[in-house]
Design a protein around this motif. Structure first.
Motif, mmCIF file in Angstrom:
data_model
loop_
_atom_site.group_PDB
_atom_site.id
_atom_site.type_symbol
_atom_site.label_atom_id
_atom_site.label_comp_id
_atom_site.label_asym_id
_atom_site.label_seq_id
_atom_site.Cartn_x
_atom_site.Cartn_y
_atom_site.Cartn_z
ATOM 1 N N ASN A 1 1.803 5.491 7.656
ATOM 2 C CA ASN A 1 1.081 4.040 8.082
ATOM 3 C C ASN A 1 2.609 3.175 8.080
ATOM 4 O OD1 ASN A 1 1.637 2.199 5.686
ATOM 5 N ND2 ASN A 1 0.334 3.716 4.740
ATOM 6 N N LYS B 1 -4.918 -0.109 -4.654
ATOM 7 C CA LYS B 1 -4.087 0.531 -3.853
ATOM 8 C C LYS B 1 -2.670 1.062 -4.610
ATOM 9 C CE LYS B 1 -6.614 0.192 -0.371
ATOM 10 N NZ LYS B 1 -7.403 1.294 -0.316
ATOM 11 N N TYR C 1 -3.110 6.802 -2.568
ATOM 12 C CA TYR C 1 -3.508 7.133 -1.428
ATOM 13 C C TYR C 1 -4.650 8.139 -1.878
ATOM 14 C CZ TYR C 1 0.225 5.030 0.836
ATOM 15 O OH TYR C 1 1.350 4.429 1.356
ATOM 16 N N ASN C 2 -5.928 7.841 -1.554
ATOM 17 C CA ASN C 2 -7.210 8.895 -1.963
ATOM 18 C C ASN C 2 -7.978 8.924 -1.044
ATOM 19 O OD1 ASN C 2 -7.984 6.072 -2.645
ATOM 20 N ND2 ASN C 2 -9.977 7.417 -3.413
ATOM 21 N N GLN C 3 -8.803 9.900 -1.060
ATOM 22 C CA GLN C 3 -9.984 10.221 -0.292
ATOM 23 C C GLN C 3 -10.779 10.873 -1.304
ATOM 24 O OE1 GLN C 3 -9.613 12.862 3.156
ATOM 25 N NE2 GLN C 3 -11.027 11.607 4.158
ATOM 26 N N ILE D 1 -1.462 10.255 6.170
ATOM 27 C CA ILE D 1 -1.256 9.113 5.166
ATOM 28 C C ILE D 1 -0.093 8.233 5.607
ATOM 29 C CG2 ILE D 1 0.165 8.845 3.032
ATOM 30 C CD1 ILE D 1 -1.374 11.330 1.975
#
Length: 139
Positions: free
Chosen positions: A100, A19, A39-41, A98
């Motif tokens: 949160n 993370k 942050y990945n996709q 993204i």
């Protein structure tokens, strides 16, 4: 399955389990490094920052960046080194996706003008697995 696609999937899986990353920019003619939330996709990489920080100015002057992840406490023991370029994205849908609760202490919400998403365009990845085997992925 194509070897490149298989490697992409392995790298994405490692990124999913890490993370945080070390993020390096160039300030003047010198590297500047800091830890940032990742942050990945898949191999699509984004970082969150405050628009008032020097990172944004550094990237405007020199968009070349380096990320290192995988060996910090709590991460996997696989190491991923990423070279690429980075820019601020204006994608409001991405800002919303993204967002949160962990960001609430720093920003008022996804509409906060200081809430900035950095987008990394990958040029090269060097992946070293737990056993020390190294593979390279190039865009």
């Amino acid at each position: 399955m194509n070897d490149k696609i298989k490697l992409e999937q392995e790298i994405a899986k490692i990124m999913d389990h890490n993370k945080f990353c070390s993020f390096a920019t160039v300030e003047g003619n010198k590297p500047k490094q800091r830890y940032m939330a990742l942050y990945n996709q898949g191999l699509s990489i984004h970082l969150v920052t405050d628009g008032k920080t020097h990172k944004v100015e550094e990237l405007e002057e020199n968009p070349h960046v380096s990320l290192l992840l995988g060996y910090e406490a709590g991460g996997s023991k696989d190491v991923v080194e990423i070279e690429g370029t980075c820019s601020v994205t204006k994608d409001d849908e991405l800002r919303e996706r993204i967002w949160n609760d962990d960001l609430k202490p720093y920003f008022s919400g996804p509409e906060d003008p200081n809430y900035v998403i950095l987008e990394v365009k990958i040029g090269r990845i060097v992946y070293t697995d737990k056993d020390g085997d190294t593979r390279e992925w190039i865009e």
